[in-house]
Design an enzyme around this catalytic site. Sequence first.
Site, short mmCIF file in Angstrom:
data_model
loop_
_atom_site.label_atom_id
_atom_site.label_comp_id
_atom_site.label_asym_id
_atom_site.label_seq_id
_atom_site.Cartn_x
_atom_site.Cartn_y
_atom_site.Cartn_z
N TYR A 29 0.82 -1.22 0.00
CA TYR A 29 0.00 0.00 0.00
C TYR A 29 0.86 1.28 0.00
CZ TYR A 29 -4.64 2.08 0.52
OH TYR A 29 -5.82 2.75 0.32
N LYS A 83 -3.61 8.07 3.00
CA LYS A 83 -4.80 7.75 3.81
C LYS A 83 -4.65 8.26 5.24
CE LYS A 83 -7.56 5.66 0.90
NZ LYS A 83 -8.65 6.48 0.32
N1 LIG Z 1 -11.05 -0.96 -3.12
C1 LIG Z 1 -10.57 -1.08 -1.88
O1 LIG Z 1 -10.03 -2.13 -1.49
C2 LIG Z 1 -10.70 0.08 -0.93
C3 LIG Z 1 -10.58 -0.15 0.46
C4 LIG Z 1 -10.70 0.91 1.33
C5 LIG Z 1 -10.91 2.19 0.84
N2 LIG Z 1 -11.02 2.39 -0.53
C6 LIG Z 1 -11.24 3.75 -1.01
O2 LIG Z 1 -12.50 3.86 -1.62
C7 LIG Z 1 -12.47 4.98 -2.48
C8 LIG Z 1 -13.08 4.61 -3.83
O3 LIG Z 1 -12.21 3.71 -4.51
P1 LIG Z 1 -12.70 2.40 -5.26
O4 LIG Z 1 -11.99 1.27 -4.64
O5 LIG Z 1 -14.18 2.38 -5.38
O6 LIG Z 1 -12.02 2.56 -6.73
P2 LIG Z 1 -12.53 3.32 -8.03
O7 LIG Z 1 -11.34 3.34 -8.93
O8 LIG Z 1 -13.76 2.71 -8.55
O9 LIG Z 1 -12.84 4.80 -7.50
C9 LIG Z 1 -11.87 5.81 -7.36
C10 LIG Z 1 -12.41 7.03 -8.06
O10 LIG Z 1 -11.54 8.16 -7.86
C11 LIG Z 1 -11.65 8.94 -9.04
N3 LIG Z 1 -10.58 9.92 -9.12
C12 LIG Z 1 -9.24 9.71 -9.19
N4 LIG Z 1 -8.59 10.88 -9.34
C13 LIG Z 1 -9.54 11.86 -9.34
C14 LIG Z 1 -9.52 13.28 -9.45
N5 LIG Z 1 -8.36 13.95 -9.61
N6 LIG Z 1 -10.68 13.96 -9.40
C15 LIG Z 1 -11.86 13.32 -9.24
N7 LIG Z 1 -11.96 11.97 -9.14
C16 LIG Z 1 -10.82 11.26 -9.19
C17 LIG Z 1 -11.58 7.88 -10.14
O11 LIG Z 1 -11.96 8.38 -11.40
C18 LIG Z 1 -12.53 6.84 -9.58
O12 LIG Z 1 -13.87 7.10 -9.97
C19 LIG Z 1 -11.02 5.46 -2.57
O13 LIG Z 1 -10.82 6.50 -1.63
C20 LIG Z 1 -10.29 4.21 -2.09
O14 LIG Z 1 -8.99 4.48 -1.60
C21 LIG Z 1 -10.94 1.36 -1.40
#
Ligand SMILES: NC(=O)c1ccc[n+]([C@@H]2O[C@H](COP(=O)([O-])OP(=O)(O)OC[C@H]3O[C@@H](n4cnc5c(N)ncnc54)[C@H](O)[C@@H]3O)[C@@H](O)[C@H]2O)c1
Length: 260
Positions: free
Chosen positions: A159, A166
């Site tokens: 990570y 984060k």
């Molecule tokens: N997938 C996991 O395992 C996990 C676990 C815990 C937390 N998260 C968090 O959940 C959140 C959503 O991620 P996800 O896993 O659904 O993936 P995802 O890729 O579907 O979503 C991430 C989104 O961020 C957008 N993004 C990136 N740069 C950007 C910018 N400059 N302006 C506007 N939008 C932007 C992307 O276009 C995308 O829609 C993130 O904060 C991620 O870190 C994910």
Amino acid sequence: MGGILEGKRILVAGVTMDSSIGFATAKVAQEQGATVLISNFGRALGITRRIARRLPVEPPVLELDVTDEEHLAGLADQVREHLGPDAGLDGVVHSIAYGNPETLLGGKFLTGPWPDVAQAVQVSAYSLMSLTQACRPLMPGGGSVVGLTFDATVAWPAYDWMGVAKAGLESCSRYLARDLGPEGIRVNLVSAGPLKTLAAKAIPGFEDLEAMWSDRSPLGWDNTDQTPTAKAVCALLSDFFPATTGEIVHVDGGFHAMGA
Ligand SMILES: NC(=O)c1ccc[n+]([C@@H]2O[C@H](COP(=O)([O-])OP(=O)(O)OC[C@H]3O[C@@H](n4cnc5c(N)ncnc54)[C@H](O)[C@@H]3O)[C@@H](O)[C@H]2O)c1
């Protein structure tokens, strides 16, 4: 019977695929009675517009790059265009993160170059403040802001700099809670276990974490099911957490509470 978000207007920022946590959140929010708007940026916007049709009600899709000052400055007007000139928001979901996987993630911690780290922190942490500030004029009577984190209290394999980003996000949510509490704006995070989304697939080696997560979690963990995380986000958006802010709710099968 009405849902827990009946009558509420919610912006979900960060929806690309139907695997996005933001997509599941938009779906649950609509099922619970909310009027939803979604947003995304850049080339992914076209995908978002197509994917939006798969929601129970096709929501307006706004363009928002959280690193673009003009987009942020125009966001309130974009929302009013769709909801009406006097309309506001009751909730905002920050579901956004980015770190260059080639330079920052998957064992690259000791060599992460500053410009890429700066971008990761801007997109993944600072943007919780800038998105909230952009939406603040729309929440004059209070509201709920919810973001997504991956437990930043410890170091994880792979990570790397996203973990540092984060940690920044988690701290940012507490300072926002401090400064916006007097206006009735609550700011909370959901700390999710690993989920198979675009963002997670981009992290080299993240799948090793996924395998052990389901073994160690007392409730088990399905890394293809975004719904439990989405439900927690919706609960925090609702009126059922009226005295909760600066909080991090774990939706991880109980993994964080186990020592081994
Ligand atoms: N997938 C996991 O395992 C996990 C676990 C815990 C937390 N998260 C968090 O959940 C959140 C959503 O991620 P996800 O896993 O659904 O993936 P995802 O890729 O579907 O979503 C991430 C989104 O961020 C957008 N993004 C990136 N740069 C950007 C910018 N400059 N302006 C506007 N939008 C932007 C992307 O276009 C995308 O829609 C993130 O904060 C991620 O870190 C994910």
